[in-house]
Scaffold this motif. Structure first.
Motif, PDB file in Angstrom:
ATOM      1  N   GLY A 160      27.874  11.015  39.212  1.00  8.41           N
ATOM      2  CA  GLY A 160      28.912  11.672  38.425  1.00  8.41           C
ATOM      3  C   GLY A 160      28.846  13.188  38.380  1.00  8.41           C
ATOM      4  N   MET A 161      28.235  13.813  39.378  1.00  8.51           N
ATOM      5  CA  MET A 161      28.175  15.279  39.403  1.00  8.51           C
ATOM      6  C   MET A 161      29.582  15.845  39.565  1.00  8.51           C
ATOM      7  SD  MET A 161      25.108  16.235  38.877  1.00  8.51           S
ATOM      8  CE  MET A 161      25.412  17.952  39.144  1.00  8.51           C
ATOM      9  N   GLY A 162      29.829  16.943  38.899  1.00  6.27           N
ATOM     10  CA  GLY A 162      31.150  17.563  38.931  1.00  6.27           C
ATOM     11  C   GLY A 162      31.428  18.297  40.229  1.00  6.27           C
ATOM     12  N   LEU A 163      32.705  18.437  40.512  1.00  4.62           N
ATOM     13  CA  LEU A 163      33.110  19.166  41.730  1.00  4.62           C
ATOM     14  C   LEU A 163      32.678  20.628  41.719  1.00  4.62           C
ATOM     15  CD1 LEU A 163      36.610  17.698  42.553  1.00  4.62           C
ATOM     16  CD2 LEU A 163      34.517  17.518  43.884  1.00  4.62           C
ATOM     17  N   PRO A 164      32.758  21.341  40.567  1.00  7.44           N
ATOM     18  CA  PRO A 164      32.333  22.747  40.597  1.00  7.44           C
ATOM     19  C   PRO A 164      30.879  22.916  41.039  1.00  7.44           C
ATOM     20  CG  PRO A 164      33.584  22.311  38.593  1.00  7.44           C
ATOM     21  CD  PRO A 164      33.339  20.978  39.259  1.00  7.44           C
ATOM     22  N   PHE A 170      27.463  23.252  48.200  1.00  5.95           N
ATOM     23  CA  PHE A 170      27.839  23.257  49.613  1.00  5.95           C
ATOM     24  C   PHE A 170      28.408  24.598  50.069  1.00  5.95           C
ATOM     25  CE2 PHE A 170      28.059  18.590  48.856  1.00  5.95           C
ATOM     26  CZ  PHE A 170      27.104  18.231  49.783  1.00  5.95           C
ATOM     27  N   ASN A 171      28.499  25.549  49.152  1.00  2.00           N
ATOM     28  CA  ASN A 171      29.032  26.876  49.487  1.00  2.00           C
ATOM     29  C   ASN A 171      30.472  26.779  50.005  1.00  2.00           C
ATOM     30  OD1 ASN A 171      28.788  29.643  49.510  1.00  2.00           O
ATOM     31  ND2 ASN A 171      27.910  29.720  51.559  1.00  2.00           N
ATOM     32  N   HIS A 172      31.277  25.910  49.347  1.00  4.91           N
ATOM     33  CA  HIS A 172      32.676  25.739  49.723  1.00  4.91           C
ATOM     34  C   HIS A 172      33.551  26.705  48.932  1.00  4.91           C
ATOM     35  CE1 HIS A 172      32.021  21.322  51.198  1.00  4.91           C
ATOM     36  NE2 HIS A 172      31.701  22.212  52.111  1.00  4.91           N
ATOM     37  N   GLY A 173      34.722  27.010  49.483  1.00  7.95           N
ATOM     38  CA  GLY A 173      35.640  27.944  48.850  1.00  7.95           C
ATOM     39  C   GLY A 173      36.540  27.316  47.802  1.00  7.95           C
ATOM     40  N   SER A 174      36.665  25.979  47.802  1.00  3.92           N
ATOM     41  CA  SER A 174      37.535  25.321  46.821  1.00  3.92           C
ATOM     42  C   SER A 174      37.034  23.902  46.565  1.00  3.92           C
ATOM     43  CB  SER A 174      38.977  25.255  47.334  1.00  3.92           C
ATOM     44  OG  SER A 174      39.065  24.333  48.407  1.00  3.92           O
ATOM     45  N   GLN A 175      37.470  23.359  45.415  1.00  3.85           N
ATOM     46  CA  GLN A 175      37.121  21.983  45.096  1.00  3.85           C
ATOM     47  C   GLN A 175      37.792  21.014  46.067  1.00  3.85           C
ATOM     48  OE1 GLN A 175      37.553  21.022  40.932  1.00  3.85           O
ATOM     49  NE2 GLN A 175      36.612  22.940  40.297  1.00  3.85           N
ATOM     50  N   ARG A 176      38.982  21.353  46.503  1.00  2.00           N
ATOM     51  CA  ARG A 176      39.688  20.512  47.472  1.00  2.00           C
ATOM     52  C   ARG A 176      38.879  20.380  48.765  1.00  2.00           C
ATOM     53  NH1 ARG A 176      45.632  19.733  49.043  1.00  2.00           N
ATOM     54  NH2 ARG A 176      45.446  19.080  51.195  1.00  2.00           N
ATOM     55  N   GLN A 177      38.312  21.503  49.209  1.00  2.44           N
ATOM     56  CA  GLN A 177      37.488  21.486  50.421  1.00  2.44           C
ATOM     57  C   GLN A 177      36.297  20.538  50.227  1.00  2.44           C
ATOM     58  OE1 GLN A 177      35.761  25.296  51.452  1.00  2.44           O
ATOM     59  NE2 GLN A 177      34.920  24.534  53.377  1.00  2.44           N
ATOM     60  N   THR A 178      35.704  20.570  49.038  1.00  5.15           N
ATOM     61  CA  THR A 178      34.557  19.700  48.761  1.00  5.15           C
ATOM     62  C   THR A 178      34.968  18.237  48.766  1.00  5.15           C
ATOM     63  OG1 THR A 178      33.535  21.465  47.474  1.00  5.15           O
ATOM     64  CG2 THR A 178      32.669  19.243  47.140  1.00  5.15           C
ATOM     65  N   LEU A 179      36.110  17.915  48.136  1.00  7.06           N
ATOM     66  CA  LEU A 179      36.607  16.533  48.132  1.00  7.06           C
ATOM     67  C   LEU A 179      36.858  16.035  49.552  1.00  7.06           C
ATOM     68  CD1 LEU A 179      39.116  16.410  45.142  1.00  7.06           C
ATOM     69  CD2 LEU A 179      37.097  14.982  45.443  1.00  7.06           C
ATOM     70  N   GLU A 180      37.488  16.875  50.366  1.00  2.90           N
ATOM     71  CA  GLU A 180      37.772  16.490  51.754  1.00  2.90           C
ATOM     72  C   GLU A 180      36.475  16.336  52.544  1.00  2.90           C
ATOM     73  OE1 GLU A 180      40.544  19.369  53.250  1.00  2.90           O
ATOM     74  OE2 GLU A 180      42.185  18.572  52.038  1.00  2.90           O
ATOM     75  N   ILE A 184      36.081  11.694  49.889  1.00  5.06           N
ATOM     76  CA  ILE A 184      36.364  10.897  48.706  1.00  5.06           C
ATOM     77  C   ILE A 184      37.725  11.178  48.102  1.00  5.06           C
ATOM     78  CG2 ILE A 184      34.001  10.391  47.999  1.00  5.06           C
ATOM     79  CD1 ILE A 184      34.043  12.706  46.145  1.00  5.06           C
ATOM     80  N   GLN A 185      38.417  12.201  48.584  1.00  8.83           N
ATOM     81  CA  GLN A 185      39.715  12.502  47.997  1.00  8.83           C
ATOM     82  C   GLN A 185      40.678  11.315  48.093  1.00  8.83           C
ATOM     83  OE1 GLN A 185      41.400  16.248  48.951  1.00  8.83           O
ATOM     84  NE2 GLN A 185      43.139  15.950  47.625  1.00  8.83           N
ATOM     85  N   PRO A 186      40.858  10.688  49.259  1.00  9.09           N
ATOM     86  CA  PRO A 186      41.782   9.545  49.317  1.00  9.09           C
ATOM     87  C   PRO A 186      41.369   8.425  48.355  1.00  9.09           C
ATOM     88  CG  PRO A 186      41.235  10.286  51.522  1.00  9.09           C
ATOM     89  CD  PRO A 186      40.326  11.027  50.575  1.00  9.09           C
ATOM     90  N   ASP A 187      40.051   8.152  48.257  1.00 11.07           N
ATOM     91  CA  ASP A 187      39.572   7.102  47.354  1.00 11.07           C
ATOM     92  C   ASP A 187      39.902   7.432  45.904  1.00 11.07           C
ATOM     93  OD1 ASP A 187      38.507   5.840  49.544  1.00 11.07           O
ATOM     94  OD2 ASP A 187      36.446   6.469  49.164  1.00 11.07           O
TER      95      ASP A 187
END
Length: 197
Positions: A160-164, A170-180, A184-187
Motif C-alpha cells: 500500500g505504498m503511495g504513489l508520491p 524511481f526518480n519519475h517526473g509524474s505519478q502517471r509515469q510511475t503507474l505506467e 498497474i494503471q489499467p488494473d
C-alpha cells in the motif's frame, strides 16, 4: 530488413516493456528454484527488494556489504544518472548477501554478482530473469528490469505504498509515469468499475 540487423531486436528508439512479477506464489517459486545457487538467489532477492537497476546491482562490491546489518545503507553512484544514491537493505537482502559471501571467496574490491566468466552483465541478468520466469511457467515478457518493477509493484499493491513515495523512489517526473512503469494503471482503473454504488 537491412544486412546485419537482428529481426528479434527492437528498432532504434523503441522500447520493450517487461512486466513485474505480480503474484507472491511466483516470487516464492523463483526463490525455491534458486535456493541452491547463492549468487542467483542474492541477485533476485536484492533486485526485488530495492529500486536498483540491473546495471547498479552489478556495481555492488563485497566491501560495501560485508558485515552489514538489516536496514543499514550502502551508497552507489547510479550508472544511468551519475547521481549518488543511498539504498537501505532489509533483512532479506542482508541474509541473501551474507549467504553469498559465505559461499565463495570474494575480495572486498570485487563485485558480489559474478558468473563463471567473471562479473555478470546486464544482458546476462536479462537472460537469467527470463529463464527463471520460464522455468516456473510464468507467461509474459520478463527481463532484467522485471526485478526493479517487481519491487515497485509489490510496494504499491501488497504494502500500500503511495504513489508520491514511489515516484521519488524511481526518480519519475509524474505519478502517471510511475503507474505506467509499474504496469498497474489499467488494473487500478478497471477496479474502479467493480465498486458498486
Amino acid at each position: 530488413m537491412q544486412k546485419g540487423e537482428n529481426a528479434n531486436h527492437p528498432k532504434k528508439g523503441s522500447q520493450i516493456k517487461v512486466a513485474p512479477i505480480r503474484e507472491l506464489k511466483d516470487i516464492k517459486a523463483i526463490k525455491k528454484l534458486l535456493e541452491n545457487h547463492p549468487t542467483h538467489y542474492a541477485l533476485f532477492i536484492v533486485g526485488i527488494n530495492t529500486n536498483l537497476r540491473a546495471s547498479d546491482l552489478l556495481r555492488i562490491r563485497a566491501g560495501q556489504v560485508r558485515g552489514l546489518k538489516p536496514m543499514n545503507e550502502i551508497e552507489l553512484k547510479e550508472k544511468k544518472t551519475g547521481k549518488a544514491r543511498r539504498i537501505t537493505l532489509n533483512k532479506a537482502c542482508v541474509d541473501a548477501i551474507n549467504r553469498l559471501l559465505a559461499s565463495k571467496n570474494i575480495e572486498d574490491t570485487d563485485p558480489i554478482f559474478q558468473g563463471q566468466r567473471g562479473t555478470l552483465t546486464v544482458p546476462s541478468v536479462n537472460r537469467l530473469v527470463k529463464s527463471w520466469c520460464k522455468a516456473i511457467n510464468l507467461r509474459g515478457n520478463y527481463g532484467a528490469h522485471t526485478l526493479r518493477k517487481t519491487f515497485g509493484y509489490q510496494q504499491r499493491v501488497r504494502f500500500g505504498m503511495g504513489l508520491p513515495e514511489l515516484m521519488v523512489c524511481f526518480n519519475h517526473g509524474s505519478q502517471r509515469q510511475t503507474l505506467e512503469y509499474l504496469c498497474i494503471q489499467p488494473d487500478e482503473v478497471k477496479n474502479i468499475y467493480a465498486n458498486e454504488i
